[in-house]
Design an enzyme around this catalytic site. Structure first.
Site, mmCIF file in Angstrom:
data_model
loop_
_atom_site.group_PDB
_atom_site.id
_atom_site.type_symbol
_atom_site.label_atom_id
_atom_site.label_comp_id
_atom_site.label_asym_id
_atom_site.label_seq_id
_atom_site.Cartn_x
_atom_site.Cartn_y
_atom_site.Cartn_z
ATOM 1 N N GLU A 170 -6.981 -3.226 3.151
ATOM 2 C CA GLU A 170 -6.108 -4.060 3.977
ATOM 3 C C GLU A 170 -5.771 -3.343 5.281
ATOM 4 O O GLU A 170 -5.812 -3.945 6.363
ATOM 5 C CB GLU A 170 -4.826 -4.406 3.229
ATOM 6 N N TRP A 220 -4.380 -11.465 0.471
ATOM 7 C CA TRP A 220 -4.016 -12.531 1.406
ATOM 8 C C TRP A 220 -4.589 -13.893 1.021
ATOM 9 O O TRP A 220 -4.449 -14.853 1.780
ATOM 10 C CB TRP A 220 -4.474 -12.149 2.817
ATOM 11 N N TYR A 249 -1.282 -9.351 11.787
ATOM 12 C CA TYR A 249 -1.186 -7.936 12.147
ATOM 13 C C TYR A 249 -2.341 -7.405 12.993
ATOM 14 O O TYR A 249 -2.117 -6.727 14.003
ATOM 15 C CB TYR A 249 -1.044 -7.090 10.878
ATOM 16 N N CYS A 307 6.097 -9.297 8.205
ATOM 17 C CA CYS A 307 7.214 -8.753 7.426
ATOM 18 C C CYS A 307 7.506 -7.332 7.903
ATOM 19 O O CYS A 307 8.646 -6.991 8.176
ATOM 20 C CB CYS A 307 6.891 -8.772 5.942
ATOM 21 N N ARG A 332 11.566 -6.869 8.134
ATOM 22 C CA ARG A 332 12.593 -7.912 8.193
ATOM 23 C C ARG A 332 12.861 -8.482 6.807
ATOM 24 O O ARG A 332 13.957 -8.960 6.510
ATOM 25 C CB ARG A 332 12.155 -9.040 9.132
ATOM 26 N N ASP A 391 9.632 -7.836 -0.418
ATOM 27 C CA ASP A 391 9.493 -8.038 -1.852
ATOM 28 C C ASP A 391 9.376 -6.647 -2.473
ATOM 29 O O ASP A 391 8.347 -5.984 -2.375
ATOM 30 C CB ASP A 391 8.236 -8.879 -2.097
#
Length: 318
Positions: free
Chosen positions: A62, A84, A148, A200, A220, A223
């Site tokens: 990733e 994803w 990203y 995130c 922000r 999980d």
């Protein structure tokens, strides 16, 4: 002593004891706190949690996907990475091109209804195959928008020019390691509507002192059970890679979270993890011949002596 697991588990306990029940976008519900910071000494080992198995190759592929500036899940699927999938799948099943069974609220329904879960998994496999083998489909439904990779490597300014934030950081570290501008931001207000999932982990900054590279990353929304172990390891890996290119050692990794939460369907799993004793942290080796962070491939990364407790399964909230 493995402080990484202890630090993470302390956060888990804190949320269970002090968290507030909140509803959320996914409809799952959370125990949430606002504002939390953790520090990890990268000299003590690579902070891949040992109180449950965390898949390093998924984290690494990733991160390499981000660093390539890629936003299409085809690369991830080619590397057997399904982190994803749900986001691209959601884009497809809510489009006018989708002609299969109703997938409304597929995340929650697949957890609660075994019959629906089988139907969902069949449609997900159909989606994955189409992304891998159909170029037109992949262009439409494999691409997640300006996520990203786009922001890190091709930030678009108001002047219409694009900026490679990662390349800038590397060049600036080499030129002026005392710079206070070693910042990368993934949060672009003008791009939020064009992203399948707004960032995130929205910003990070590097800091050089005594020949060591440290990193602080900001989130922000987080999980804690499924996402945070990945985030910690991913930014640790990014710090190692940039330190490697800039001929520095690694220092600290600092996490700052805003809405930090445990999903209601992860509480039992967290409680299980809390019963486990941390083991020795692994170490990371980067192939010496790799000169540029942008040339790194999965086989250039070696995780050593990772012997964690078994995996604890949980469903992702979409």
């Amino acid at each position: 002593m493995n402080q990484a697991d202890h630090t993470y588990l302390q956060l888990c306990r804190y949320i269970l004891e002090n968290g507030t029940k909140k509803e959320d976008r996914t409809g799952t519900g959370t125990l949430s706190i606002f504002g939390y910071q953790m520090r990890f000494n990268l000299q003590e080992g690579f902070p891949l949690l040992t109180t449950k198995r965390v898949p390093f190759r998924l984290i690494a592929s990733e991160l390499l996907w981000f660093l390539k500036g890629d936003t299409n899940v085809r690369y991830l699927l080619q590397h057997n990475n399904h982190i994803w999938d749900e986001w691209g799948f959601q884009k497809w099943v809510t489009s006018s091109d989708y002609d299969g069974p109703d997938m409304t609220n597929f995340g929650l329904r697949s957890q609660e209804d075994e019959a629906f879960k089988a139907i969902y998994e069949a449609q997900m496999q159909r989606y994955q195959e189409k992304v891998l083998h159909d170029d037109d489909f992949a262009a439409l439904y494999g691409d997640l928008g300006n996520v990203y990779g786009k922001q890190w490597r091709s930030w678009e300014g108001a002047n219409g020019q694009t900026y490679d934030q990662i390349q800038y950081i590397i060049q600036e570290i080499k030129r002026n390691p005392d710079s206070r501008r070693l910042v990368c931001s993934a949060w672009s207000a003008s791009d939020l509507e064009h992203q399948q999932l707004p960032p995130c982990h929205y910003a990070f900054q590097f800091y050089v002192v005594d020949g060591k590279l440290s990193c602080m990353f900001n989130m922000r929304s987080n999980d804690v059970f499924l996402g945070l172990p990945f985030n910690i390891a991913s930014y640790a890996l990014l710090t190692h890679l940039i330190a490697h290119e800039c001929q520095l050692d690694v220092g600290e990794l600092i996490y700052t979270g805003a809405d930090v939460h445990i999903y209601s369907n992860h509480i039992e799993q967290v409680q299980t993890q809390l019963t486990r004793d941390p083991k020795k942290l692994p170490t990371l080796t980067i192939k010496p011949g790799v000169a540029s962070i942008f040339d790194v491939e999965l086989d250039d990364l070696q995780l050593n002596d990772y012997d964690p407790h078994p995996t604890i399964k949980a469903s992702v909230a979409v």
